[in-house]
Write an enzyme that holds these catalytic residues in place. Structure first.
Site, PDB file in Angstrom:
ATOM      1  N   GLN A 149       0.796  -1.227   0.000  1.00 10.22           N
ATOM      2  CA  GLN A 149       0.000   0.000   0.000  1.00 10.22           C
ATOM      3  C   GLN A 149       0.830   1.280   0.000  1.00 10.22           C
ATOM      4  O   GLN A 149       0.319   2.342  -0.342  1.00 10.22           O
ATOM      5  CB  GLN A 149      -0.948  -0.008   1.202  1.00 10.22           C
ATOM      6  CG  GLN A 149      -2.007  -1.094   1.096  1.00 10.22           C
ATOM      7  CD  GLN A 149      -2.930  -1.124   2.285  1.00 10.22           C
ATOM      8  OE1 GLN A 149      -2.595  -1.693   3.314  1.00 10.22           O
ATOM      9  NE2 GLN A 149      -4.087  -0.507   2.161  1.00 10.22           N
ATOM     10  N   HIS A 155      -2.015  -5.034 -12.441  1.00 12.14           N
ATOM     11  CA  HIS A 155      -1.534  -4.946 -13.830  1.00 12.14           C
ATOM     12  C   HIS A 155      -2.415  -5.732 -14.800  1.00 12.14           C
ATOM     13  O   HIS A 155      -2.710  -5.271 -15.894  1.00 12.14           O
ATOM     14  CB  HIS A 155      -0.086  -5.461 -13.942  1.00 12.14           C
ATOM     15  CG  HIS A 155       0.896  -4.624 -13.188  1.00 12.14           C
ATOM     16  ND1 HIS A 155       2.150  -5.050 -12.855  1.00 12.14           N
ATOM     17  CD2 HIS A 155       0.804  -3.360 -12.696  1.00 12.14           C
ATOM     18  CE1 HIS A 155       2.795  -4.111 -12.190  1.00 12.14           C
ATOM     19  NE2 HIS A 155       1.989  -3.068 -12.076  1.00 12.14           N
ATOM     20  N   ASP A 214       2.298   0.677  -8.050  1.00 12.03           N
ATOM     21  CA  ASP A 214       3.647   0.722  -8.633  1.00 12.03           C
ATOM     22  C   ASP A 214       4.535   1.747  -7.922  1.00 12.03           C
ATOM     23  O   ASP A 214       5.721   1.509  -7.717  1.00 12.03           O
ATOM     24  CB  ASP A 214       3.587   1.083 -10.121  1.00 12.03           C
ATOM     25  CG  ASP A 214       3.036  -0.055 -10.973  1.00 12.03           C
ATOM     26  OD1 ASP A 214       2.688  -1.121 -10.408  1.00 12.03           O
ATOM     27  OD2 ASP A 214       2.936   0.126 -12.202  1.00 12.03           O
ATOM     28  N   ARG A 268       3.768   0.159  12.961  1.00 11.23           N
ATOM     29  CA  ARG A 268       3.463  -1.156  12.401  1.00 11.23           C
ATOM     30  C   ARG A 268       3.586  -1.073  10.882  1.00 11.23           C
ATOM     31  O   ARG A 268       2.878  -0.288  10.246  1.00 11.23           O
ATOM     32  CB  ARG A 268       2.045  -1.589  12.801  1.00 11.23           C
ATOM     33  CG  ARG A 268       1.667  -2.908  12.174  1.00 11.23           C
ATOM     34  CD  ARG A 268       0.275  -3.421  12.550  1.00 11.23           C
ATOM     35  NE  ARG A 268       0.049  -4.633  11.784  1.00 11.23           N
ATOM     36  CZ  ARG A 268      -1.049  -4.929  11.104  1.00 11.23           C
ATOM     37  NH1 ARG A 268      -2.091  -4.119  11.127  1.00 11.23           N
ATOM     38  NH2 ARG A 268      -1.129  -6.030  10.417  1.00 11.23           N
ATOM     39  N   HIS A 306       1.263  -9.233   4.744  1.00 12.01           N
ATOM     40  CA  HIS A 306       0.124  -8.336   4.583  1.00 12.01           C
ATOM     41  C   HIS A 306      -0.299  -8.392   3.106  1.00 12.01           C
ATOM     42  O   HIS A 306      -0.289  -7.383   2.410  1.00 12.01           O
ATOM     43  CB  HIS A 306       0.480  -6.933   5.043  1.00 12.01           C
ATOM     44  CG  HIS A 306      -0.705  -6.081   5.393  1.00 12.01           C
ATOM     45  ND1 HIS A 306      -0.852  -5.449   6.618  1.00 12.01           N
ATOM     46  CD2 HIS A 306      -1.816  -5.760   4.694  1.00 12.01           C
ATOM     47  CE1 HIS A 306      -1.990  -4.767   6.644  1.00 12.01           C
ATOM     48  NE2 HIS A 306      -2.601  -4.928   5.471  1.00 12.01           N
ATOM     49  N   ASN A 353      -1.786 -10.825   8.489  1.00  6.87           N
ATOM     50  CA  ASN A 353      -2.765  -9.772   8.681  1.00  6.87           C
ATOM     51  C   ASN A 353      -4.097 -10.151   8.063  1.00  6.87           C
ATOM     52  O   ASN A 353      -4.163 -10.443   6.868  1.00  6.87           O
ATOM     53  CB  ASN A 353      -2.285  -8.477   8.020  1.00  6.87           C
ATOM     54  CG  ASN A 353      -3.294  -7.345   8.204  1.00  6.87           C
ATOM     55  OD1 ASN A 353      -3.492  -6.871   9.320  1.00  6.87           O
ATOM     56  ND2 ASN A 353      -3.967  -6.958   7.133  1.00  6.87           N
ATOM     57  N   GLU A 354      -5.147 -10.154   8.864  1.00  6.27           N
ATOM     58  CA  GLU A 354      -6.520 -10.309   8.379  1.00  6.27           C
ATOM     59  C   GLU A 354      -6.733 -11.508   7.453  1.00  6.27           C
ATOM     60  O   GLU A 354      -7.129 -11.340   6.285  1.00  6.27           O
ATOM     61  CB  GLU A 354      -6.990  -9.041   7.652  1.00  6.27           C
ATOM     62  CG  GLU A 354      -7.156  -7.846   8.542  1.00  6.27           C
ATOM     63  CD  GLU A 354      -7.974  -6.728   7.892  1.00  6.27           C
ATOM     64  OE1 GLU A 354      -8.466  -6.907   6.757  1.00  6.27           O
ATOM     65  OE2 GLU A 354      -8.148  -5.685   8.528  1.00  6.27           O
ATOM     66  N   ASN A 390      -7.813  -6.163  14.322  1.00  5.11           N
ATOM     67  CA  ASN A 390      -8.177  -5.024  13.475  1.00  5.11           C
ATOM     68  C   ASN A 390      -9.679  -4.835  13.570  1.00  5.11           C
ATOM     69  O   ASN A 390     -10.440  -5.794  13.393  1.00  5.11           O
ATOM     70  CB  ASN A 390      -7.830  -5.296  12.010  1.00  5.11           C
ATOM     71  CG  ASN A 390      -6.327  -5.263  11.750  1.00  5.11           C
ATOM     72  OD1 ASN A 390      -5.540  -5.023  12.656  1.00  5.11           O
ATOM     73  ND2 ASN A 390      -5.951  -5.493  10.508  1.00  5.11           N
ATOM     74  N   TYR A 413     -13.006  -2.107  12.558  1.00  2.00           N
ATOM     75  CA  TYR A 413     -13.476  -0.902  11.880  1.00  2.00           C
ATOM     76  C   TYR A 413     -14.957  -0.613  12.087  1.00  2.00           C
ATOM     77  O   TYR A 413     -15.357   0.524  12.211  1.00  2.00           O
ATOM     78  CB  TYR A 413     -13.214  -1.013  10.365  1.00  2.00           C
ATOM     79  CG  TYR A 413     -11.748  -0.906   9.995  1.00  2.00           C
ATOM     80  CD1 TYR A 413     -11.169   0.328   9.730  1.00  2.00           C
ATOM     81  CD2 TYR A 413     -10.950  -2.030   9.939  1.00  2.00           C
ATOM     82  CE1 TYR A 413      -9.826   0.427   9.401  1.00  2.00           C
ATOM     83  CE2 TYR A 413      -9.595  -1.939   9.609  1.00  2.00           C
ATOM     84  CZ  TYR A 413      -9.047  -0.708   9.340  1.00  2.00           C
ATOM     85  OH  TYR A 413      -7.711  -0.606   9.016  1.00  2.00           O
ATOM     86  N   GLU A 470      -5.172  -2.325  14.009  1.00  2.00           N
ATOM     87  CA  GLU A 470      -5.725  -1.346  13.063  1.00  2.00           C
ATOM     88  C   GLU A 470      -7.076  -0.864  13.561  1.00  2.00           C
ATOM     89  O   GLU A 470      -7.870  -1.664  14.078  1.00  2.00           O
ATOM     90  CB  GLU A 470      -5.970  -1.949  11.662  1.00  2.00           C
ATOM     91  CG  GLU A 470      -4.728  -2.210  10.864  1.00  2.00           C
ATOM     92  CD  GLU A 470      -5.027  -2.793   9.484  1.00  2.00           C
ATOM     93  OE1 GLU A 470      -6.132  -2.549   8.938  1.00  2.00           O
ATOM     94  OE2 GLU A 470      -4.157  -3.505   8.972  1.00  2.00           O
TER      95      GLU A 470
END
Ligand SMILES: *[C@@H]1O[C@H](CO)[C@@H](O)[C@H](O)[C@H]1NC(C)=O
Ligand SMILES: *[C@@H]1O[C@H](CO)[C@@H](O)[C@H](O)[C@H]1NC(C)=O
Length: 502
Positions: free
Chosen positions: A48, A68, A81, A106, A151, A195-196, A338, A340, A406
């Site tokens: 990310q 891509h 990219d 993190r 991740h 992660n997740e 995590n 949200y 998170e």
């Protein structure tokens, strides 16, 4: 005597009410104050933010392939990219973290940057150098590195072998984990294997999903999960066997779970919420964190029954052997969480559906129209959900130390991000209630994210950053948002600022 008494009584009353007032404001202050030693940090993930997707020996990950070759899956057809160009600007990132005053950062390692073949045969020194520079700069600035091993950016050549549904990845992950412990474990003391998994195993549940977007509903997630849980346990055990005595760190996994509210206040809806907790959290947590280990009983029963009714000779949910159950059980030092948002779970009878995870869990999720929104359709603001979910973890898994890895809010990138300020302060307040009133053992909190970045299939259309990043400018300048100033104040004072107390 009477007069004296009255005077005395009044004096006493003043003293008592003064003390009560003081006591009241002390508890009030306490209610908005973080416990001693509580850790506050911010997070990013390699794909990310890093960019440099093919630089210095890095090979493609499944997210390079997704952006891509399947860019119709990305809302704005963008790629990672360049992203935030953190591969070249990590020193600026560390300066931002310093300015915030965080206790920890993190970040995640890019597997194909470190092991271009996916295997331990060939280590890319430029990749090792990059993370060494980042980690050294963090440590020099008194910021603890908290590192995620995986991740979501699986080396594409391992996906070519089938990716997570292929059990050979347990061995390959072991090799990768060993390279990380060996090279960075002298300075990294908090490790997160995965992660997740709920999110990334979704990449094997549909052709329009996250990478690798494989259409294997009802099979893909369970096969991938069976592998990754064994891989997690393997990494934990090699840390115990080869590194823990010297390095003295902690190794765990990060699970994302939404809270579930009982929509109709009936047993039927309550049961749907229980299934949501077991299929979204228990699937991954029960083998590792529960006293008995293995898949949750309800998951085992429902998938077995559906598989049988579908005429299958074996359940779509793989089996752990008794030895594996023991090997996996207890492989944690904390619970990475995590969080949200929240949902209602509406009971759903999928008896006649083809195989799918929705058929197995028997509910669909919906949101309350009164819950305030964000830039993400799935992210409604429900601060009490965090308190609910923390209690759910504490109750089910014997009150483990929980590191919130998170929590965050999306908008369209404004500098005066009042929605994000409200989100952080209200969620943190509910977290403090879970700690102070419910006795949940939360040891730290991580804001997602340090800066605006590539939000997976949403590209750059949804922004989660404390810092704004200008993705039109080749130098990717970062600017502090108002939420970053509030977070900075929270970290400096170790309190929710008075203006945001509810
Ligand atoms: C939910 O149902 C229980 C038991 O019937 C009742 O005691 C409670 O007040 C109800 N709660 C709400 C919010 O309606
Ligand atoms: C941000 O917006 C809020 C609400 O509109 C306003 O009260 C506040 O003054 C603004 N802050 C800044 C720094 O512009």
């Amino acid at each position: 005597m009477a007069k004296f008494s009255a005077v005395y009584f009044v004096a006493l009353l003043v003293a008592v009410s003064g003390a009560a007032h003081e006591e009241h404001s002390r508890t009030k202050r306490q209610a908005y104050t973080f416990p001693d030693g509580f850790l506050l940090g911010a997070a990013t993930a390699s794909y990310q933010v890093e960019g440099a997707w093919d630089e210095d020996g890095k090979t493609s990950s499944i997210w390079d392939t997704q952006t891509h070759d399947k860019n119709y899956l990305i809302a704005d057809h963008t790629t990672g990219d360049i992203a935030c160009d953190s591969y070249h600007k990590y020193d600026v990132d560390v300066q931002m973290l310093r300015d915030l005053g965080v206790d920890f950062y993190r970040f995640s390692f890019s597997w194909p940057r470190i092991l271009p073949d996916g295997h331990g045969n060939r280590i890319n020194q430029a990749g090792i150098d990059y993370y060494n520079k980042l980690i050294d700069l963090l440590v020099a600035n008194n910021i603890q590195p908290v590192a995620t091993m995986y991740h979501w950016d699986l080396p594409q050549n391992l996906q070519d072998l089938g990716g997570w549904p292929n059990y050979v990845l347990v061995d390959y992950f072991e090799d990768y984990a060993r390279v990380l412990f060996r090279n960075f474990g002298d300075r990294v003391k908090y490790w997160i294997t995965f992660n997740e998994p709920l999110t990334f195993t979704g990449g094997y549940e549909g052709a329009y999903a996250h990478a690798p977007a494989i259409n294997a509903p009802g099979y893909g997630r369970y096969l991938a999960t069976h592998t990754l849980i064994k891989a997690h346990a393997r990494a934990y055990h090699i840390y115990d066997d080869e590194f823990r005595a010297d390095q003295q760190g902690k190794v765990s996994i990060t699970l994302n779970v939404d809270a579930c509210f009982n929509y109709q206040n009936t047993t039927e809806y309550q049961d749907a919420c229980e299934r949501q907790q077991q299929f979204e959290m228990g699937l991954f947590a029960n083998p590792i964190y529960s006293a008995e280990g293995d898949w949750p009983a309800i998951v085992r029963e429902r998938v077995d029954a559906n598989s049988k009714a579908e005429g299958l000779a074996e359940s779509r949910l793989p089996v752990f052997t008794p030895d594996e159950i023991e090997y996996i059980r207890g492989t944690y030092d904390f619970f990475g969480h995590n969080h949200y948002t929240s949902n209602y779970a509406i009971p759903y009878d999928g008896t006649n559906d083809p195989a799918s995870d929705q058929k197995d869990h028997g509910y669909y999720l919906t949101k309350d129209p009164n819950w305030p929104g964000s830039a993400s359709s799935w992210l409604k603001v429900v601060p009490t959900g965090l308190r609910y979910q923390l209690n759910s973890i504490a109750t089910r898994y014997n009150n483990p130390p929980i590191l919130i890895t998170e929590n965050g809010f999306s908008d369209y990138g404004d500098l005066n991000d009042t929605g994000r300020i409200n989100y952080y302060t209200s969620y943190l307040t509910e977290m403090l209630r879970a700690i102070n009133e419910d006795g949940v053992n939360v040891i730290g909190y991580t804001a997602w994210s340090l800066m605006d970045n590539f939000e997976w299939n949403q590209g750059y259309s949804e922004k989660f950053g404390l810092y704004q990043v200008d993705f039109e400018d080749p130098t990717r300048p970062r600017i502090m948002k108002e939420s970053a100033r509030v977070f900075q104040q929270i970290i400096a004072t170790r309190q929710i600022p008075e203006a945001y107390r509810t």
